[in-house]
Write a protein that holds these residues in place. Structure first.
Motif, PDB file in Angstrom:
ATOM      1  N   ASP A 171       0.829  -1.217   0.000  1.00  0.00           N
ATOM      2  CA  ASP A 171       0.000   0.000   0.000  1.00  0.00           C
ATOM      3  C   ASP A 171       0.860   1.264   0.000  1.00  0.00           C
ATOM      4  N   MET A 172       1.926   1.244   0.810  1.00  0.00           N
ATOM      5  CA  MET A 172       2.796   2.419   0.863  1.00  0.00           C
ATOM      6  C   MET A 172       3.402   2.690  -0.508  1.00  0.00           C
ATOM      7  N   ARG A 173       3.783   1.623  -1.200  1.00  0.00           N
ATOM      8  CA  ARG A 173       4.334   1.771  -2.551  1.00  0.00           C
ATOM      9  C   ARG A 173       3.288   2.317  -3.510  1.00  0.00           C
ATOM     10  N   ALA A 174       2.058   1.757  -3.421  1.00  0.00           N
ATOM     11  CA  ALA A 174       0.987   2.205  -4.322  1.00  0.00           C
ATOM     12  C   ALA A 174       0.657   3.672  -4.061  1.00  0.00           C
ATOM     13  N   ASP A 175       0.617   4.062  -2.794  1.00  0.00           N
ATOM     14  CA  ASP A 175       0.364   5.471  -2.451  1.00  0.00           C
ATOM     15  C   ASP A 175       1.446   6.368  -3.052  1.00  0.00           C
ATOM     16  N   ALA A 176       2.688   5.938  -2.905  1.00  0.00           N
ATOM     17  CA  ALA A 176       3.795   6.754  -3.407  1.00  0.00           C
ATOM     18  C   ALA A 176       3.706   6.903  -4.917  1.00  0.00           C
ATOM     19  N   SER A 177       3.370   5.820  -5.625  1.00  0.00           N
ATOM     20  CA  SER A 177       3.352   5.937  -7.083  1.00  0.00           C
ATOM     21  C   SER A 177       2.128   6.731  -7.540  1.00  0.00           C
ATOM     22  N   GLU A 178       1.032   6.671  -6.803  1.00  0.00           N
ATOM     23  CA  GLU A 178      -0.134   7.488  -7.165  1.00  0.00           C
ATOM     24  C   GLU A 178       0.133   8.963  -6.894  1.00  0.00           C
ATOM     25  N   ALA A 179       0.823   9.243  -5.794  1.00  0.00           N
ATOM     26  CA  ALA A 179       1.169  10.635  -5.502  1.00  0.00           C
ATOM     27  C   ALA A 179       2.080  11.179  -6.607  1.00  0.00           C
ATOM     28  N   ALA A 180       3.031  10.335  -7.044  1.00  0.00           N
ATOM     29  CA  ALA A 180       3.939  10.757  -8.113  1.00  0.00           C
ATOM     30  C   ALA A 180       3.184  11.011  -9.414  1.00  0.00           C
ATOM     31  N   ALA A 181       2.080  10.265  -9.618  1.00  0.00           N
ATOM     32  CA  ALA A 181       1.285  10.446 -10.840  1.00  0.00           C
ATOM     33  C   ALA A 181       0.280  11.589 -10.696  1.00  0.00           C
ATOM     34  N   GLY A 182       0.277  12.251  -9.535  1.00  0.00           N
ATOM     35  CA  GLY A 182      -0.622  13.390  -9.331  1.00  0.00           C
ATOM     36  C   GLY A 182      -2.032  12.999  -8.935  1.00  0.00           C
ATOM     37  N   HIS A 183      -2.237  11.728  -8.581  1.00  0.00           N
ATOM     38  CA  HIS A 183      -3.554  11.291  -8.120  1.00  0.00           C
ATOM     39  C   HIS A 183      -3.683  11.566  -6.627  1.00  0.00           C
ATOM     40  N   THR A 184      -4.541  12.510  -6.271  1.00  0.00           N
ATOM     41  CA  THR A 184      -4.711  12.838  -4.851  1.00  0.00           C
ATOM     42  C   THR A 184      -6.200  12.861  -4.514  1.00  0.00           C
ATOM     43  N   GLY A 185      -6.479  12.899  -3.234  1.00  0.00           N
ATOM     44  CA  GLY A 185      -7.863  13.008  -2.772  1.00  0.00           C
ATOM     45  C   GLY A 185      -8.579  11.676  -2.777  1.00  0.00           C
ATOM     46  N   GLY A 186      -9.827  11.687  -2.360  1.00  0.00           N
ATOM     47  CA  GLY A 186     -10.624  10.467  -2.324  1.00  0.00           C
ATOM     48  C   GLY A 186     -10.357   9.654  -1.082  1.00  0.00           C
ATOM     49  N   THR A 187     -11.071   8.570  -0.950  1.00  0.00           N
ATOM     50  CA  THR A 187     -10.902   7.663   0.193  1.00  0.00           C
ATOM     51  C   THR A 187      -9.592   6.917   0.048  1.00  0.00           C
ATOM     52  N   PRO A 188      -8.749   6.898   1.071  1.00  0.00           N
ATOM     53  CA  PRO A 188      -7.478   6.175   0.954  1.00  0.00           C
ATOM     54  C   PRO A 188      -7.666   4.660   0.880  1.00  0.00           C
ATOM     55  N   ARG A 189      -6.701   4.026   0.281  1.00  0.00           N
ATOM     56  CA  ARG A 189      -6.683   2.563   0.246  1.00  0.00           C
ATOM     57  C   ARG A 189      -6.170   2.027   1.561  1.00  0.00           C
ATOM     58  N   THR A 190      -6.519   0.780   1.867  1.00  0.00           N
ATOM     59  CA  THR A 190      -5.754   0.009   2.838  1.00  0.00           C
ATOM     60  C   THR A 190      -5.888  -1.461   2.459  1.00  0.00           C
ATOM     61  N   ILE A 191      -5.162  -2.311   3.156  1.00  0.00           N
ATOM     62  CA  ILE A 191      -4.973  -3.693   2.708  1.00  0.00           C
ATOM     63  C   ILE A 191      -6.266  -4.501   2.535  1.00  0.00           C
ATOM     64  N   GLU A 192      -6.200  -5.482   1.644  1.00  0.00           N
ATOM     65  CA  GLU A 192      -7.329  -6.393   1.402  1.00  0.00           C
ATOM     66  C   GLU A 192      -7.416  -7.453   2.489  1.00  0.00           C
ATOM     67  N   GLY A 193      -6.273  -7.923   2.950  1.00  0.00           N
ATOM     68  CA  GLY A 193      -6.288  -9.042   3.891  1.00  0.00           C
ATOM     69  C   GLY A 193      -6.542 -10.350   3.176  1.00  0.00           C
ATOM     70  N   PRO A 194      -6.483 -11.451   3.901  1.00  0.00           N
ATOM     71  CA  PRO A 194      -6.535 -12.780   3.276  1.00  0.00           C
ATOM     72  C   PRO A 194      -7.926 -13.402   3.197  1.00  0.00           C
ATOM     73  N   LEU A 195      -8.989 -12.649   3.529  1.00  0.00           N
ATOM     74  CA  LEU A 195     -10.277 -13.318   3.733  1.00  0.00           C
ATOM     75  C   LEU A 195     -11.379 -12.901   2.761  1.00  0.00           C
ATOM     76  N   TYR A 196     -10.999 -12.284   1.642  1.00  0.00           N
ATOM     77  CA  TYR A 196     -11.994 -11.924   0.623  1.00  0.00           C
ATOM     78  C   TYR A 196     -12.447 -13.170  -0.134  1.00  0.00           C
ATOM     79  N   VAL A 197     -13.730 -13.197  -0.478  1.00  0.00           N
ATOM     80  CA  VAL A 197     -14.263 -14.251  -1.359  1.00  0.00           C
ATOM     81  C   VAL A 197     -15.059 -13.553  -2.463  1.00  0.00           C
ATOM     82  N   ALA A 198     -14.754 -13.893  -3.712  1.00  0.00           N
ATOM     83  CA  ALA A 198     -15.400 -13.240  -4.858  1.00  0.00           C
ATOM     84  C   ALA A 198     -16.832 -13.723  -5.028  1.00  0.00           C
ATOM     85  N   ASN A 199     -17.571 -12.986  -5.852  1.00  0.00           N
ATOM     86  CA  ASN A 199     -18.917 -13.368  -6.297  1.00  0.00           C
ATOM     87  C   ASN A 199     -19.965 -13.397  -5.192  1.00  0.00           C
TER      88      ASN A 199
END
Ligand code: MBD
Ligand code: FE
Length: 281
Positions: A85-113
């Motif tokens: 996440d820290m890496r993704a934040d840094a690269s989005e900041a570098a691309a000028g993407h700011t604002g909005g709800t911040p990301r945080t980790i998915e964790g291991p317990l997601y199930v699709a569909n």
């Protein structure tokens, strides 16, 4: 006293062979990564004078970690997922993407569909005597305009901190729903107030954390994926204020902007003010 061998040419030649550097087949990037991993791992074995016994104990540990399907749990606990996440934040900041709800980790317990519905959903099966919880929100685009047709994929634990599919006592997709936003970008869910998660106490992740002097607890939280065609995918969570683990999350997912204060809405005025479905008394 043995001498340091990893900086010798003989050692470098040897791991070049073991990593297929000098053969034609395979993938060059993959070879370079495995070669570096081998060099660093052997360096670590040497620096810490890892015994054979310790080496085989580590091998056994990794087998157990896989057997128990806790690799992703350990990645969260060691902060590797937060690092991504820290890496993704840094690269989005570098691309000028700011604002909005911040990301945080998915964790291991997601199930699709998870079951999909329009604008609203009931997430719990009505059998857990948890406190009813209304989750209401609005998806907007980068210009703060409501986004219709966005998919809000929500998942969370029950009152014991357990997730459906990982807890055989819950029906499939309990506390997991996908909701498509209405014209005004809004969505609403009725569910139950979750409890925080704790790593399995008899599992390999908790065993490692014990050796670090750390606990394996997360504050009560609710996970979200938010997606819409033509928009970047958001992975985030809200953490419930007042939880004792709020700022001591073993997975490092809490962020100031993601703390939610559960409000008691037996007061119908508050419910209406906040555009929440008014609960039946
Ligand atoms: C969870 O519910 C979770 O969200 C994380 C990140 C790790 C373990 C359990
Ligand atoms: Fe979780």
């Amino acid at each position: 006293m043995s001498e340091n061998i990893i900086h010798t040419e003989a050692f470098k030649d040897f791991i070049a062979v073991s990593c297929g550097i000098n053969v034609v087949g395979g993938d060059a990037r993959f070879k370079a990564i495995i070669n570096r991993m081998m060099f660093d791992l052997c360096g670590l074995i040497e620096e810490f004078a890892i015994s054979d016994e310790e080496f085989w104990r580590a091998v056994n540990y990794l087998n157990v970690l896989g057997e128990r399907k806790e690799v992703a749990l350990l990645a969260a606990g060691l902060g590797l997922e937060h690092f991504l996440d820290m890496r993704a934040d840094a690269s989005e900041a570098a691309a000028g993407h700011t604002g909005g709800t911040p990301r945080t980790i998915e964790g291991p317990l997601y199930v699709a569909n998870a079951p999909l519905s329009q604008r609203q959903a009931r997430m719990d099966d009505g059998k857990d005597p948890g406190e009813p919880l209304w989750l209401c929100g609005q998806v907007t685009d980068q210009h703060d305009r409501p986004l219709a047709g966005a998919i809000v994929d929500i998942w969370h634990a029950n009152t014991h901190g357990c997730y459906s599919f990982f807890d055989p006592s819950q029906p499939p997709y309990n506390l997991r729903r996908r909701i498509e936003t209405a014209e005004d970008g809004r969505y609403a869910a009725r569910s139950i107030l979750p409890s925080g998660y704790g790593c399995p106490l008899d599992g390999p992740t908790q065993a490692l954390l014990n050796h670090l002097g750390r606990h394996g607890n997360r504050p009560a939280h609710i996970h979200f994926f938010v997606s819409a065609p033509g928009h970047r995918h958001l992975t985030t969570q809200i953490n419930l204020n007042g939880d004792e683990w709020l700022w001591d999350d073993f997975a490092f997912a809490t962020r100031e902007e993601l703390i939610a204060d559960p409000v008691n809405v037996t007061d119908r005025h508050i419910a209406r003010e906040r555009d929440m479905p008014v609960p039946h008394t």
